[in-house]
Design a protein around this motif. Structure first.
Motif, short mmCIF file in Angstrom:
data_model
loop_
_atom_site.label_atom_id
_atom_site.label_comp_id
_atom_site.label_asym_id
_atom_site.label_seq_id
_atom_site.Cartn_x
_atom_site.Cartn_y
_atom_site.Cartn_z
N ARG A 138 0.86 -1.18 0.00
CA ARG A 138 0.00 0.00 0.00
C ARG A 138 0.90 1.23 0.00
O ARG A 138 1.97 1.22 0.62
CB ARG A 138 -0.91 0.03 1.24
N PRO A 139 0.50 2.30 -0.68
CA PRO A 139 1.37 3.48 -0.76
C PRO A 139 1.58 4.19 0.57
O PRO A 139 2.63 4.78 0.81
CB PRO A 139 0.65 4.39 -1.76
N VAL A 140 0.58 4.11 1.45
CA VAL A 140 0.66 4.74 2.77
C VAL A 140 0.09 3.77 3.81
O VAL A 140 -0.99 3.20 3.60
CB VAL A 140 -0.12 6.07 2.82
N VAL A 141 0.82 3.59 4.88
CA VAL A 141 0.38 2.72 5.98
C VAL A 141 0.66 3.44 7.29
O VAL A 141 1.75 3.99 7.49
CB VAL A 141 1.13 1.37 5.97
N THR A 142 -0.32 3.47 8.19
CA THR A 142 -0.14 4.13 9.49
C THR A 142 -0.30 3.13 10.62
O THR A 142 -1.25 2.33 10.64
CB THR A 142 -1.16 5.26 9.67
N LEU A 143 0.63 3.19 11.56
CA LEU A 143 0.56 2.38 12.77
C LEU A 143 0.50 3.31 13.98
O LEU A 143 1.13 4.37 13.98
CB LEU A 143 1.79 1.47 12.90
N GLY A 144 -0.23 2.91 15.00
CA GLY A 144 -0.33 3.71 16.21
C GLY A 144 0.08 2.92 17.43
O GLY A 144 -0.05 1.70 17.47
N ALA A 145 0.59 3.63 18.42
CA ALA A 145 0.95 3.02 19.69
C ALA A 145 0.55 3.99 20.79
O ALA A 145 1.17 5.04 20.96
CB ALA A 145 2.44 2.73 19.76
N GLN A 147 17.66 1.67 8.73
CA GLN A 147 16.92 2.41 7.74
C GLN A 147 15.69 1.62 7.31
O GLN A 147 15.59 0.41 7.56
CB GLN A 147 17.78 2.71 6.51
N HIS A 148 14.75 2.33 6.67
CA HIS A 148 13.54 1.71 6.14
C HIS A 148 13.43 2.06 4.66
O HIS A 148 13.88 3.13 4.23
CB HIS A 148 12.30 2.22 6.87
N ARG A 149 12.82 1.18 3.91
CA ARG A 149 12.62 1.48 2.48
C ARG A 149 11.66 2.65 2.31
O ARG A 149 11.87 3.53 1.47
CB ARG A 149 12.08 0.24 1.75
N LYS A 150 10.60 2.65 3.10
CA LYS A 150 9.61 3.72 3.03
C LYS A 150 10.00 4.87 3.96
O LYS A 150 10.70 4.67 4.96
CB LYS A 150 8.23 3.20 3.42
N GLY A 151 9.52 6.06 3.62
CA GLY A 151 9.73 7.20 4.51
C GLY A 151 8.85 7.06 5.74
O GLY A 151 7.80 6.40 5.70
N GLN A 152 9.27 7.69 6.84
CA GLN A 152 8.50 7.65 8.08
C GLN A 152 8.14 9.06 8.53
O GLN A 152 9.01 9.92 8.67
CB GLN A 152 9.30 6.99 9.19
N ASP A 196 5.45 5.24 0.80
CA ASP A 196 6.24 4.66 -0.28
C ASP A 196 6.90 5.77 -1.08
O ASP A 196 6.26 6.80 -1.37
CB ASP A 196 5.34 3.83 -1.19
N PRO A 197 8.17 5.61 -1.44
CA PRO A 197 8.86 6.66 -2.21
C PRO A 197 8.13 7.06 -3.49
O PRO A 197 8.25 8.20 -3.96
CB PRO A 197 10.22 6.02 -2.52
N ALA A 198 7.35 6.15 -4.04
CA ALA A 198 6.66 6.42 -5.30
C ALA A 198 5.60 7.51 -5.16
O ALA A 198 5.21 8.14 -6.16
CB ALA A 198 6.03 5.14 -5.84
N VAL A 199 5.11 7.75 -3.93
CA VAL A 199 4.05 8.75 -3.74
C VAL A 199 4.52 9.90 -2.83
O VAL A 199 3.71 10.75 -2.46
CB VAL A 199 2.78 8.12 -3.15
N GLY A 200 5.80 9.93 -2.48
CA GLY A 200 6.29 10.93 -1.53
C GLY A 200 7.07 12.07 -2.14
O GLY A 200 7.85 12.73 -1.44
N ASP A 201 6.85 12.36 -3.43
CA ASP A 201 7.63 13.40 -4.10
C ASP A 201 7.46 14.78 -3.47
O ASP A 201 8.37 15.62 -3.52
CB ASP A 201 7.25 13.49 -5.58
N ALA A 202 6.29 15.06 -2.89
CA ALA A 202 6.02 16.39 -2.35
C ALA A 202 6.56 16.57 -0.94
O ALA A 202 6.51 17.67 -0.39
CB ALA A 202 4.51 16.66 -2.35
#
Length: 266
Positions: free
Chosen positions: A20-27, A42-47, A97-103
């Motif tokens: 999924r392009p965006v995933v949110t986890l909560g604690a 490091q992570h592949r996706k931005g945080q 996901d880097p594919a949707v994080g250009d902005a």
């Protein structure tokens, strides 16, 4: 995301691998086990980490950030970083996901948050990790990305360096933050001239020694106040003659008094 003492659920899935392009986890109300996050990784996706209770510190090559309650930090995918925190926290981590994080920013930075952004993050955390694409969940995530892109960079940042002398100086100042020493006395302890220390700090951090030290004081002050310390106690702990002088310094750096800053980020 930061590791918690009870992260042992069998249905947990690595967000980097979720398609999924965006995933949110909560604690919420969880105990953070900082010992597991002290190594660089490091992570592949931005945080995008939204911190609601407790204090988080994040270090990347060349920088150190403190994330007070109500604020967030953005760590681009592929960035080597380490995090540290302790105690009971409320936090949310949005994986992008880097594919949707250009902005989003190209480099690690703290970000100011708005009530809408915070509510979108909390709402998205209630969605399944593998939410159905093309429906309401996807629209929530799209709006969340738009709001994240509008977030303004924060100022709670201390430039760091690989220079061992400055690293040692940071350790000294953090161990004795109330020490009234000036650049001459600190340089003497380091076995170099004040001019050399001034040039070293300027070259490695882009700041004057005085501004760099005040920035470190700001980080410590926010950390202490987030844990319940009063302005008076913080001023004493940082070696200020009175609380008024500390408030003047705080407002000069962050543009608000400590009380207003904490209230606006609550």
């Amino acid at each position: 995301m930061p590791v918690f003492s009870d992260d042992s659920s069998s249905d947990w899935e690595d967000p980097d691998c979720v398609p999924r392009p965006v995933v949110t986890l909560g604690a919420v109300g969880r105990e953070m086990d900082s010992r597991k996050e002290r190594d660089f990784h490091q992570h592949r996706k931005g945080q995008f980490l939204l911190w609601m209770r407790g204090v988080l510190t994040c270090e990347v090559d060349g920088g150190f950030w403190l994330v007070p309650p109500g604020s967030a930090i953005w760590v681009p995918g592929g960035t080597q970083h380490r995090m540290d925190g302790a105690g009971t926290v409320d936090c949310y981590v949005v994986y992008v996901d880097p594919a949707v994080g250009d902005a989003l920013p190209r480099e690690c930075c703290t970000l100011s948050t708005t009530p809408l952004l915070r509510e979108l993050v909390i709402r998205s955390a209630a969605l399944p990790m593998r939410y159905e694409e093309g429906g309401m969940a996807s629209r929530v995530m799209t709006l969340l990305l738009d709001e994240m892109a509008l977030a303004q960079p924060g100022q709670v940042h201390l430039p760091l360096t690989t220079d061992k002398r400055l690293r040692k100086l940071v350790e000294w100042i953090m161990a004795r933050p109330s020490d009234p020493g000036n650049i001459e006395s600190w340089a003497q302890r380091m076995g170099i001239s004040a001019r050399t220390l001034s040039r070293l700090v300027s070259r490695e951090t882009g700041m004057s020694f005085g501004r760099w030290r005040r920035q470190l004081h700001i980080l410590l002050a926010l950390q202490w106040m987030a844990r319940g310390a009063t302005v008076q106690h913080v001023a004493e702990g940082l070696g200020y003659e009175n609380a008024s002088n500390f408030v003047v310094m705080f407002r000069k750096i962050l543009g608000e008094t400590p009380g207003r800053y904490l209230k606006s980020n609550a």
